[in-house]
Design a protein around this motif. Structure first.
Motif, PDB file in Angstrom:
ATOM      1  N   TYR A 138       2.527 -39.507  46.608  1.00  0.00           N
ATOM      2  CA  TYR A 138       1.174 -39.748  47.292  1.00  0.00           C
ATOM      3  C   TYR A 138       1.594 -40.668  48.631  1.00  0.00           C
ATOM      4  CZ  TYR A 138       1.678 -44.427  45.321  1.00  0.00           C
ATOM      5  OH  TYR A 138       1.889 -45.497  44.730  1.00  0.00           O
ATOM      6  N   GLN A 139       0.593 -40.468  49.410  1.00  0.00           N
ATOM      7  CA  GLN A 139       0.380 -41.273  50.814  1.00  0.00           C
ATOM      8  C   GLN A 139      -0.545 -42.210  50.784  1.00  0.00           C
ATOM      9  OE1 GLN A 139       0.064 -37.996  53.438  1.00  0.00           O
ATOM     10  NE2 GLN A 139       2.422 -38.151  53.937  1.00  0.00           N
ATOM     11  N   ARG A 140      -0.524 -43.033  51.637  1.00  0.00           N
ATOM     12  CA  ARG A 140      -1.635 -43.968  51.920  1.00  0.00           C
ATOM     13  C   ARG A 140      -1.918 -43.843  53.274  1.00  0.00           C
ATOM     14  NH1 ARG A 140      -3.346 -46.019  47.308  1.00  0.00           N
ATOM     15  NH2 ARG A 140      -1.738 -47.048  46.012  1.00  0.00           N
ATOM     16  N   ALA A 141      -3.148 -44.517  53.765  1.00  0.00           N
ATOM     17  CA  ALA A 141      -3.859 -44.159  55.075  1.00  0.00           C
ATOM     18  C   ALA A 141      -2.852 -44.370  56.340  1.00  0.00           C
ATOM     19  CB  ALA A 141      -5.019 -45.124  55.307  1.00  0.00           C
ATOM     20  N   ASP A 142      -1.894 -45.341  55.991  1.00  0.00           N
ATOM     21  CA  ASP A 142      -1.033 -45.482  57.050  1.00  0.00           C
ATOM     22  C   ASP A 142       0.247 -44.394  57.337  1.00  0.00           C
ATOM     23  OD1 ASP A 142       0.518 -46.178  55.088  1.00  0.00           O
ATOM     24  OD2 ASP A 142       1.000 -48.424  55.415  1.00  0.00           O
ATOM     25  N   GLY A 143       0.174 -43.491  56.374  1.00  0.00           N
ATOM     26  CA  GLY A 143       1.151 -42.211  56.750  1.00  0.00           C
ATOM     27  C   GLY A 143       2.347 -42.356  55.749  1.00  0.00           C
ATOM     28  N   LYS A 144       2.566 -43.613  55.050  1.00  0.00           N
ATOM     29  CA  LYS A 144       3.678 -44.020  54.196  1.00  0.00           C
ATOM     30  C   LYS A 144       3.482 -43.268  52.911  1.00  0.00           C
ATOM     31  CE  LYS A 144       5.112 -48.350  56.128  1.00  0.00           C
ATOM     32  NZ  LYS A 144       5.112 -50.104  55.945  1.00  0.00           N
ATOM     33  N   THR A 145       4.457 -42.721  52.512  1.00  0.00           N
ATOM     34  CA  THR A 145       4.890 -41.829  51.224  1.00  0.00           C
ATOM     35  C   THR A 145       5.306 -42.675  50.214  1.00  0.00           C
ATOM     36  OG1 THR A 145       4.606 -39.682  52.248  1.00  0.00           O
ATOM     37  CG2 THR A 145       5.618 -39.663  50.192  1.00  0.00           C
ATOM     38  N   TYR A 146       4.929 -42.552  48.987  1.00  0.00           N
ATOM     39  CA  TYR A 146       5.419 -43.395  47.863  1.00  0.00           C
ATOM     40  C   TYR A 146       5.576 -42.470  46.514  1.00  0.00           C
ATOM     41  CZ  TYR A 146       3.770 -47.528  50.408  1.00  0.00           C
ATOM     42  OH  TYR A 146       3.479 -48.170  51.481  1.00  0.00           O
ATOM     43  N   SER A 147       6.414 -42.705  45.777  1.00  0.00           N
ATOM     44  CA  SER A 147       6.570 -42.073  44.495  1.00  0.00           C
ATOM     45  C   SER A 147       6.797 -42.862  43.242  1.00  0.00           C
ATOM     46  CB  SER A 147       8.015 -41.391  44.414  1.00  0.00           C
ATOM     47  OG  SER A 147       8.018 -40.326  45.651  1.00  0.00           O
TER      48      SER A 147
END
Length: 119
Positions: free
Chosen positions: A104-113
């Motif tokens: 998923y992503q956060r509003a700042d554009g960073k992607t996490y797993s």
């Protein structure tokens, strides 16, 4: 001899490669897999901020879900979750799941797993 030196060179180069560092999500999202009577429950909690472009990938044996957002891809089921609002939990009843991965992503554009095998 030439093969041995090429192999050694390749191993040395791999040893010098930087390790992949996963970004830790500061908004505390989580993914879980738990057993229920006769089936499993996959859950993805967004944490303290909206989770955007969420995708949950299920791996296992004889996978089954009843959600049209989940499509087979190779030997997995890939579920397009989209946006999960802050403080919300997306749940998915399933069968045959051994591993759950969520990206998923956060509003700042960073992607996490995140990943779990339910243990």
């Amino acid at each position: 001899m030439k093969r041995a030196s090429l192999l050694l060179t390749g191993l040395l180069l791999v040893g010098c490669a930087p390790a992949t560092v996963e970004q830790r999500d500061p908004w505390a999202a989580s993914v879980a897999l738990r057993q229920s009577s006769g089936h499993q429950i996959v859950s993805f909690a967004s944490g303290k901020a909206d989770a955007l472009n969420g995708v949950i990938t299920l791996s296992g044996i004889n996978l089954a879900v009843n959600d049209p957002s989940c499509q087979p891809k190779a030997a997995q089921l890939v579920c397009t979750v989209g946006r999960v609002p802050a403080g919300s939990i997306y749940t998915l009843p399933a069968r045959g799941v051994l591993v759950v991965e969520a990206s998923y992503q956060r509003a700042d554009g960073k992607t996490y797993s995140l990943a779990t095998d339910g243990q």
